[in-house]
Design a protein around this motif. Structure first.
Motif: not given
Length: 178
Positions: A75-79, A110-116
């Motif tokens: 998750x941190x990596x994705x964010x 479309x929202x990797x920061x939220x998902x991460x």
């Protein structure tokens, strides 16, 4: 309102954020400050729940630690992959964009920061077996689900058919359409 965004108008801060974006095209400084204060508050509540010994998930501690660490790291990596593409806070908050990002991690979400962020918090909650942290994270997921359609309408206004085409190829949370 359509597309599930009705909930944004039930929460005062989200309502103000939506009004700012819809009428001004960006957040006012006071609204942005309130938004960041809400993030800090959510982080503090989540951290507090992570430290509590009561209300533990019924998962073996070793399994929880390993699975939680994997999720938190992913998750941190994705964010980081999502937020690292922005040139400033206005782009990060989805209120101003120099260019529409559709490559890199944005090919898949479309929202990797939220998902991460949600995956990382879920991982932390699982690692600590914290019911409260999982509930807090689920609440944030509901808030994001109410807010994202506001951002999407704004981006449709900025980029028109280019953004609409992007939404047809890339799912809101994760995945590509064939």
């Amino acid at each position: 309102m359509t597309d599930g965004a009705e909930g944004v108008y039930r929460l005062p801060l989200l309502s103000q954020m939506a009004e700012d974006v819809e009428t001004r095209g960006s957040l006012r400084r006071s609204t942005a400050a309130a938004m960041w204060s809400a993030y800090v508050t959510h982080t503090a509540v989540t951290a507090w729940t992570l430290g509590r010994r009561a209300d533990r998930l019924p998962v073996p501690p070793g399994v929880a630690r390993v699975a939680g660490a994997v999720l938190a790291t992913a998750g941190a990596g994705l964010c980081i992959a999502g937020t690292g593409r922005f040139s400033g806070v206005a782009e990060l908050t989805g209120t101003r964009s120099e260019t529409l990002l559709t490559n890199g991690i944005y090919q898949y979400s479309r929202n990797p920061q939220y998902l991460g962020y949600l995956v990382a918090l879920t991982g932390a909650g699982l690692a600590r077996r914290s019911v409260g942290a999982i509930i807090s994270t689920a609440g944030l997921g509901l808030v994001y689900s109410a807010w994202i359609p506001v951002e999407e309408r704004h981006l449709t206004g900025l980029y028109g058919q280019e953004y609409t085409g992007y939404t047809r190829r890339t799912l809101r949370w994760w995945g590509r359409r064939q």
